[in-house]
Design a protein around this motif. Sequence first.
Motif, PDB file in Angstrom:
ATOM      1  N   ALA A   1      -5.778 -30.684  28.129  1.00 11.71           N
ATOM      2  CA  ALA A   1      -4.831 -29.616  28.457  1.00 11.71           C
ATOM      3  C   ALA A   1      -5.135 -28.411  27.590  1.00 11.71           C
ATOM      4  O   ALA A   1      -5.821 -28.508  26.571  1.00 11.71           O
ATOM      5  CB  ALA A   1      -3.399 -30.098  28.214  1.00 11.71           C
TER       6      ALA A   1
ATOM      7  N   ARG B   1      -8.763 -36.612  29.439  1.00 12.81           N
ATOM      8  CA  ARG B   1      -7.504 -36.022  29.932  1.00 12.81           C
ATOM      9  C   ARG B   1      -7.160 -34.870  28.993  1.00 12.81           C
ATOM     10  O   ARG B   1      -6.764 -35.077  27.846  1.00 12.81           O
ATOM     11  CB  ARG B   1      -6.384 -37.067  29.965  1.00 12.81           C
ATOM     12  CG  ARG B   1      -6.340 -37.809  31.283  1.00 12.81           C
ATOM     13  CD  ARG B   1      -5.162 -38.742  31.412  1.00 12.81           C
ATOM     14  NE  ARG B   1      -3.868 -38.104  31.636  1.00 12.81           N
ATOM     15  CZ  ARG B   1      -3.469 -37.583  32.794  1.00 12.81           C
ATOM     16  NH1 ARG B   1      -4.254 -37.615  33.845  1.00 12.81           N
ATOM     17  NH2 ARG B   1      -2.262 -37.032  32.914  1.00 12.81           N
TER      18      ARG B   1
ATOM     19  N   VAL C   1      -2.318 -37.255  27.749  1.00 12.30           N
ATOM     20  CA  VAL C   1      -3.329 -36.246  27.419  1.00 12.30           C
ATOM     21  C   VAL C   1      -3.850 -36.534  26.012  1.00 12.30           C
ATOM     22  O   VAL C   1      -3.074 -36.752  25.076  1.00 12.30           O
ATOM     23  CB  VAL C   1      -2.719 -34.820  27.499  1.00 12.30           C
ATOM     24  CG1 VAL C   1      -3.647 -33.793  26.871  1.00 12.30           C
ATOM     25  CG2 VAL C   1      -2.415 -34.473  28.954  1.00 12.30           C
TER      26      VAL C   1
ATOM     27  N   ARG D   1     -12.533 -31.892  30.572  1.00 12.10           N
ATOM     28  CA  ARG D   1     -12.150 -32.535  31.830  1.00 12.10           C
ATOM     29  C   ARG D   1     -13.391 -33.024  32.566  1.00 12.10           C
ATOM     30  O   ARG D   1     -13.449 -34.152  33.037  1.00 12.10           O
ATOM     31  CB  ARG D   1     -11.361 -31.552  32.703  1.00 12.10           C
ATOM     32  CG  ARG D   1     -10.655 -32.231  33.855  1.00 12.10           C
ATOM     33  CD  ARG D   1     -10.303 -31.262  34.953  1.00 12.10           C
ATOM     34  NE  ARG D   1     -11.499 -30.613  35.463  1.00 12.10           N
ATOM     35  CZ  ARG D   1     -11.540 -29.397  35.988  1.00 12.10           C
ATOM     36  NH1 ARG D   1     -10.444 -28.678  36.068  1.00 12.10           N
ATOM     37  NH2 ARG D   1     -12.666 -28.881  36.417  1.00 12.10           N
TER      38      ARG D   1
ATOM     39  N   LEU E   1       2.781 -33.840  26.077  1.00  9.11           N
ATOM     40  CA  LEU E   1       1.435 -34.041  26.627  1.00  9.11           C
ATOM     41  C   LEU E   1       0.902 -35.416  26.231  1.00  9.11           C
ATOM     42  O   LEU E   1       0.296 -36.124  27.039  1.00  9.11           O
ATOM     43  CB  LEU E   1       0.487 -32.933  26.147  1.00  9.11           C
ATOM     44  CG  LEU E   1       0.754 -31.542  26.746  1.00  9.11           C
ATOM     45  CD1 LEU E   1      -0.069 -30.475  26.026  1.00  9.11           C
ATOM     46  CD2 LEU E   1       0.437 -31.517  28.238  1.00  9.11           C
TER      47      LEU E   1
ATOM     48  N   THR F   1      -2.255 -28.603  32.362  1.00  7.82           N
ATOM     49  CA  THR F   1      -2.522 -30.031  32.156  1.00  7.82           C
ATOM     50  C   THR F   1      -3.405 -30.509  33.304  1.00  7.82           C
ATOM     51  O   THR F   1      -3.704 -29.735  34.212  1.00  7.82           O
ATOM     52  CB  THR F   1      -1.195 -30.828  32.182  1.00  7.82           C
ATOM     53  OG1 THR F   1      -0.708 -30.834  33.530  1.00  7.82           O
ATOM     54  CG2 THR F   1      -0.148 -30.219  31.272  1.00  7.82           C
TER      55      THR F   1
END
Length: 490
Positions: A127, A125, A165, A120, A160, A136
């Motif tokens: 999770a 993106r 993601v 991140r 996701l 997430t």
Amino acid sequence: MKLAKLCAAAGFACDGDANVTGFAIDNRKVAPGTVFGAFQGTQVNGEDFIPAAIESGAIAVVARPEATVEGAVHIADPEPRRAFAALAAQFFTPVPDHIVAVTGTNGKTSTVEMTRQIWRMAGERAASIGTLGVTTPDESVSTGLTTPDIVTFLSNLSGLAREGVTHVAYEASSHGLAQFRNEGVPVMAAGFTNFSRDHLDYHADMEDYFAAKMRLFDEVVTDGAAAVIWMGSGDSGWNARVVEHAGTRGLAVMTVGEQGEAIRLVNREPTQLGQSLTVEHAGQERTIDLPLIGAYQVSNALTAAGLALATGTEASRVWDAVARLQPVRGRLERAAIAPSGAPIYVDYAHTPDAIAAAVAALRPHVSGRLITVFGAGGDRDHGKRAPMGAAAAKASDVVIVTDDNPRGEDPADIRRQVLEGAPQAREIGGRREAILAAIAEAGAEDIVLVAGKGHETGQIIGSGDNMRVLPFDDVDVARECVAEIARGAA
Ligand SMILES: CC(=O)N[C@H]1[C@@H](OP(=O)(O)OP(=O)(O)OC[C@H]2O[C@@H](n3ccc(=O)[nH]c3=O)[C@H](O)[C@@H]2O)O[C@H](CO)[C@@H](O)[C@@H]1O[C@H](C)C(=O)N[C@@H](C)C(=O)N[C@H](CCC(=O)O)C(=O)O
Ligand SMILES: Nc1ncnc2c1ncn2[C@@H]1O[C@H](COP(=O)(O)OP(=O)(O)OP(=O)(O)O)[C@@H](O)[C@H]1O
Ligand SMILES: N[C@H](CCC[C@H](N)C(=O)O)C(=O)O
Ligand SMILES: [Mg+2]
């Protein structure tokens, strides 16, 4: 998607032009068009529910060849859980492009959480999926298990991907690996933290437990994937055996730690708020201020860094992110400060090794006494209880043995078994009373460690139909106890 096409994509031969609408492993979740997985479980035999599943509209049943399937296509396989996973993985697509998995006895949750944080901070993106649920970029949802069932797992992954993601780190528990709960997706890197006693209620012995974990490297990861393996100074021979497994499979081995070759921990100095690390990677030595305490978090942070590097995250971004890692919920979390000034830490240690690691993490910060409060969970590995007691007693000054999720057992029995390893310890059954006593007795130079439940929010009492979950959060309770003591003193 048509059933025959799905089968062909997964490498099975089966006829059927019906449209597949979904997958289920519980007949109560079957809707018309579902593929039902009928598995022999620890409680019941899922094959007994085949007629009910077909009644509800199942068009195909994945089951052992000897199971009876009438009125739907029988996709027969001697290992039906694996076959079901392979089929379902063709249905729940697409999934994120960068998937990594972490296994080991302790440190999985921390490592997947740190991997997610590093990605991140590097702008991805990302999770994570594990004991803390699905986290997430936008939210965190609990699944109740470390490795969710295969349908939840695969539908989460495709969900996701739909949310944009691109990077996912998931925790592969030994139960999950043994039950093929996380198969079928391209895993581009696998991490290994450490191996020590746990779950011997489920696995026959340590070799069986280890073999379950090795499936991740032997079978689950894609060909040519990276294997990021912790190699610490005091590791048992298990980690070297993981390197062998990964080598035999032809994986790109990255060892990490004091004995690591890809990422070498050259030095570690505890500082007031964290630790200063000297790390060698790609021929370059760096000093990184990790804002977390405890040697064990260094192992997890560097393994997470290895996973991020293995998925293509740029090195400078990875190391910058390591210096900005946030604490993981319930892992050496500072819950409160006692009226005396003693800090109270909450940690999820629930194995002998983890207790030793948590106590060792706090030891350099104690000038007075380390007061450890913990218990062992009911209906789980009995043999780890006395060693947990011994680990706590060995390095704490005061030990209070209390309750932790007694489940279907008599809590006094569990405490007695823990006390066998810690005969000098005090016994206080109610967890709130135990925490209160520890905080009340702590002086300004002392530290209180409340171990075993970490992020958990309930105390599980009873089993089966009599199971109840009473609200209980160690962090909240510690704060309430501090307030109560402060009120009493005022
Ligand atoms: C021992 C164990 O791992 N059990 C898990 C396993 O159950 P099982 O396959 O033995 O299932 P079972 O209840 O005997 O039923 C057999 C089959 O019949 C089906 N069924 C059952 C009843 C019915 O009416 N209809 C029906 O179709 C079930 O869906 C199942 O497929 O598969 C289920 C679905 O995936 C899990 O919910 C269940 O977790 C239980 C609740 C559990 O407590 N698991 C813990 C021990 C666990 O898995 N922990 C690990 C490790 C934690 C860590 O160290 O990190 C985890 O990954 O969370
Ligand atoms: N690398 C490590 N080495 C030794 N002990 C560790 C390590 N990482 C974590 N621990 C200990 O184990 C506890 C649990 O950590 P974490 O939740 O990250 O592990 P886990 O493998 O996900 O556990 P679970 O199997 O219950 O899901 C921590 O609170 C700490 O006491
Ligand atoms: N406080 C918990 C920790 C459980 C950890 C979990 N991973 C398991 O053993 O299933 C207990 O013993 O009940
Ligand atoms: Mg976990």
